[in-house]
Write a protein that holds these residues in place. Structure first.
Motif, PDB file in Angstrom:
ATOM      1  N   LYS A   4      26.655  22.140  22.303  1.00 58.58           N
ATOM      2  CA  LYS A   4      25.237  21.789  22.387  1.00 58.58           C
ATOM      3  C   LYS A   4      24.693  21.401  21.013  1.00 58.58           C
ATOM      4  O   LYS A   4      23.923  20.453  20.878  1.00 58.58           O
ATOM      5  CB  LYS A   4      24.431  22.953  22.967  1.00 58.58           C
ATOM      6  CG  LYS A   4      24.663  23.181  24.445  1.00 58.58           C
ATOM      7  CD  LYS A   4      23.874  24.373  24.939  1.00 58.58           C
ATOM      8  CE  LYS A   4      24.147  24.647  26.408  1.00 58.58           C
ATOM      9  NZ  LYS A   4      23.438  25.829  26.904  1.00 58.58           N
ATOM     10  N   GLU A  54      26.094  18.019  20.072  1.00 59.87           N
ATOM     11  CA  GLU A  54      25.424  16.965  20.832  1.00 59.87           C
ATOM     12  C   GLU A  54      24.048  16.649  20.242  1.00 59.87           C
ATOM     13  O   GLU A  54      23.650  15.494  20.142  1.00 59.87           O
ATOM     14  CB  GLU A  54      25.276  17.402  22.286  1.00 59.87           C
ATOM     15  CG  GLU A  54      24.636  16.353  23.176  1.00 59.87           C
ATOM     16  CD  GLU A  54      24.545  16.813  24.614  1.00 59.87           C
ATOM     17  OE1 GLU A  54      23.462  17.282  25.015  1.00 59.87           O
ATOM     18  OE2 GLU A  54      25.554  16.726  25.326  1.00 59.87           O
ATOM     19  N   GLU A  55      23.336  17.682  19.829  1.00 60.01           N
ATOM     20  CA  GLU A  55      21.986  17.502  19.301  1.00 60.01           C
ATOM     21  C   GLU A  55      21.981  16.998  17.857  1.00 60.01           C
ATOM     22  O   GLU A  55      21.185  16.137  17.487  1.00 60.01           O
ATOM     23  CB  GLU A  55      21.213  18.817  19.381  1.00 60.01           C
ATOM     24  CG  GLU A  55      19.767  18.713  18.972  1.00 60.01           C
ATOM     25  CD  GLU A  55      18.931  17.843  19.887  1.00 60.01           C
ATOM     26  OE1 GLU A  55      18.001  17.194  19.365  1.00 60.01           O
ATOM     27  OE2 GLU A  55      19.183  17.785  21.101  1.00 60.01           O
ATOM     28  N   LYS A 102      20.622  13.537  15.420  1.00 59.84           N
ATOM     29  CA  LYS A 102      19.249  13.065  15.604  1.00 59.84           C
ATOM     30  C   LYS A 102      18.286  13.696  14.602  1.00 59.84           C
ATOM     31  O   LYS A 102      17.259  13.154  14.299  1.00 59.84           O
ATOM     32  CB  LYS A 102      18.755  13.420  17.008  1.00 59.84           C
ATOM     33  CG  LYS A 102      19.544  12.824  18.129  1.00 59.84           C
ATOM     34  CD  LYS A 102      18.934  13.315  19.429  1.00 59.84           C
ATOM     35  CE  LYS A 102      19.970  13.410  20.510  1.00 59.84           C
ATOM     36  NZ  LYS A 102      19.474  14.080  21.690  1.00 59.84           N
ATOM     37  N   PRO A 104      17.006  21.777  20.808  1.00 58.29           N
ATOM     38  CA  PRO A 104      16.386  20.542  20.305  1.00 58.29           C
ATOM     39  C   PRO A 104      15.256  20.794  19.299  1.00 58.29           C
ATOM     40  O   PRO A 104      14.937  19.924  18.491  1.00 58.29           O
ATOM     41  CB  PRO A 104      15.838  19.872  21.575  1.00 58.29           C
ATOM     42  CG  PRO A 104      16.692  20.396  22.677  1.00 58.29           C
ATOM     43  CD  PRO A 104      16.994  21.823  22.279  1.00 58.29           C
TER      44      PRO A 104
END
Length: 107
Positions: free
Chosen positions: A6, A9-10, A23, A76
């Protein structure tokens, strides 16, 4: 999906050409899969991102006084959450890390 997946991915698993992760990016934040006790022994504030776990000595240590616990669904918002701590809160948590680190030497 696991916590490391996770986070990757973030934030990405390695820096891009500008040295930024995924990101989002924050100065002086390292995303590593390290146990809380190793973080404490290094004199750092542990950031625990795992729901429904019982941490070592949690029945006698007040983790809120020296660690940060973030729910998995808040990944996130991780950078914003960490940047939300002011200098006083950080110094207090670090001072508390210094008070309890010996408790983790059993490892």
């Amino acid at each position: 999906m696991g916590i490391r997946q996770k986070l990757a991915e973030e934030f990405g698993s390695s820096p891009n050409k500008d040295g930024k992760l995924g990101k989002q990016h924050a100065k002086d934040v390292t995303m590593v899969g390290v146990d809380a006790w190793k973080t404490v022994l290094q004199g750092c504030i542990p950031v625990v991102i795992q729901d429904g776990i019982f941490l070592p000595y949690e029945n006698v240590l007040n983790y809120d006084s020296f660690a940060v616990r973030i729910p998995e669904d808040e990944i996130p918002n991780l950078i914003k959450i960490l940047q939300g701590f002011n200098d006083t809160e950080i110094k207090l948590k670090l001072a508390n890390v210094q008070k309890i680190w010996q408790r983790f030497l059993y490892q």
